[in-house]
Design an enzyme around this catalytic site. Sequence first.
Site, PDB file in Angstrom:
ATOM      1  N   HIS A 179      36.969  47.756  39.782  1.00 17.52           N
ATOM      2  CA  HIS A 179      37.501  48.229  41.063  1.00 17.52           C
ATOM      3  C   HIS A 179      36.433  48.019  42.142  1.00 17.52           C
ATOM      4  O   HIS A 179      35.252  48.311  41.903  1.00 17.52           O
ATOM      5  CB  HIS A 179      37.863  49.712  40.950  1.00 17.52           C
ATOM      6  CG  HIS A 179      38.406  50.270  42.225  1.00 17.52           C
ATOM      7  ND1 HIS A 179      39.700  50.030  42.639  1.00 17.52           N
ATOM      8  CD2 HIS A 179      37.835  51.044  43.184  1.00 17.52           C
ATOM      9  CE1 HIS A 179      39.898  50.624  43.813  1.00 17.52           C
ATOM     10  NE2 HIS A 179      38.777  51.250  44.152  1.00 17.52           N
ATOM     11  N   SER A 184      39.375  35.490  40.030  1.00 15.24           N
ATOM     12  CA  SER A 184      37.947  35.140  40.033  1.00 15.24           C
ATOM     13  C   SER A 184      37.165  35.953  38.997  1.00 15.24           C
ATOM     14  O   SER A 184      36.181  35.467  38.433  1.00 15.24           O
ATOM     15  CB  SER A 184      37.343  35.311  41.431  1.00 15.24           C
ATOM     16  OG  SER A 184      37.258  36.656  41.792  1.00 15.24           O
TER      17      SER A 184
HETATM   18  C1  GRF Z   1      38.906  42.414  42.617  1.00 11.86           C
HETATM   19  O1  GRF Z   1      38.319  42.792  43.836  1.00 11.86           O
HETATM   20  C2  GRF Z   1      38.981  43.569  41.668  1.00 11.86           C
HETATM   21  O2  GRF Z   1      37.913  44.451  41.807  1.00 11.86           O
HETATM   22  C3  GRF Z   1      40.263  44.254  42.073  1.00 11.86           C
HETATM   23  O3  GRF Z   1      41.141  43.195  42.389  1.00 11.86           O
HETATM   24  C4  GRF Z   1      40.379  42.067  42.798  1.00 11.86           C
HETATM   25  C5  GRF Z   1      40.799  40.939  41.913  1.00 11.86           C
HETATM   26  O4  GRF Z   1      40.201  39.721  42.293  1.00 11.86           O
HETATM   27  N1  GRF Z   1      40.742  45.125  41.035  1.00 11.86           N
HETATM   28  P1  GRF Z   1      40.278  38.483  41.327  1.00 11.86           P
HETATM   29  O5  GRF Z   1      41.757  38.239  41.045  1.00 11.86           O
HETATM   30  O6  GRF Z   1      39.518  38.802  40.086  1.00 11.86           O
HETATM   31  O7  GRF Z   1      39.669  37.357  42.094  1.00 11.86           O
END
Ligand code: GRF
Length: 220
Positions: A111, A15
Amino acid sequence: MEKLKLAVLISGRGSNLKALIDACIMPGFPAEIVLVISGSPDAAGLKYAQDARISAHSVDRRDFRNRIEADSRMTSMLQNAGVELVCLAGYMRMLSDEFCAHWRNRMINIHPSLLPAFKGLNVQQAALDSGVRFSGCTVHYVRPDMDTGPIIIQAAVPVLPDDTAAVLADRILIEEHRIYPQAVRLIADGRVTIDNERAIIAGHCTPQGAITNPQPDRQS
Ligand code: GRF
């Protein structure tokens, strides 16, 4: 003007990749995604790259003798694509020291906590268990130690009494999709420098005032 050439590294849902793709197609956005690399061939997020006709590949550690060889393959791919900034977006594998050194100050990560609090995995549950009143997300430059490195931008959200980890994660994710493109824009505009392991933003616009959670009761 030349746009900053980005690569986005993902492992799953993608996402944040989607948020970056959407930002990059906005007129005047100063960066473009030239390459997406996934840590596994079945990452759902690869579809966003395909839909946007962005070159996308997977580099699966299991196809290599060790982490260093896999990462070195990624560096070759990134260099061949002319990548100037690597954006980790849910990339779940530890990167080798060599890769981190090669892309030092040219690689950022998002993060879902207010670093340096709650590094690692299951951070929303850790935030709930600790009783903090705010959590949020952080975009930072990458250093070899997990979830460390100069902080570029953070967004805070309140933690509410009935939150579950999933509900809190969703609230934070909305802010992730907002601040990751903002961080990329700051870098692409040349406004970020690193001084003594702190990221300095030129023309920093500071928010006014403070918020508290819980808010003081309204006086009747
Ligand atoms: C997000 O919450 C990001 O902060 C963390 O992993 C998750 C990835 O989500 N590092 P997506 O794959 O971008 O939906």
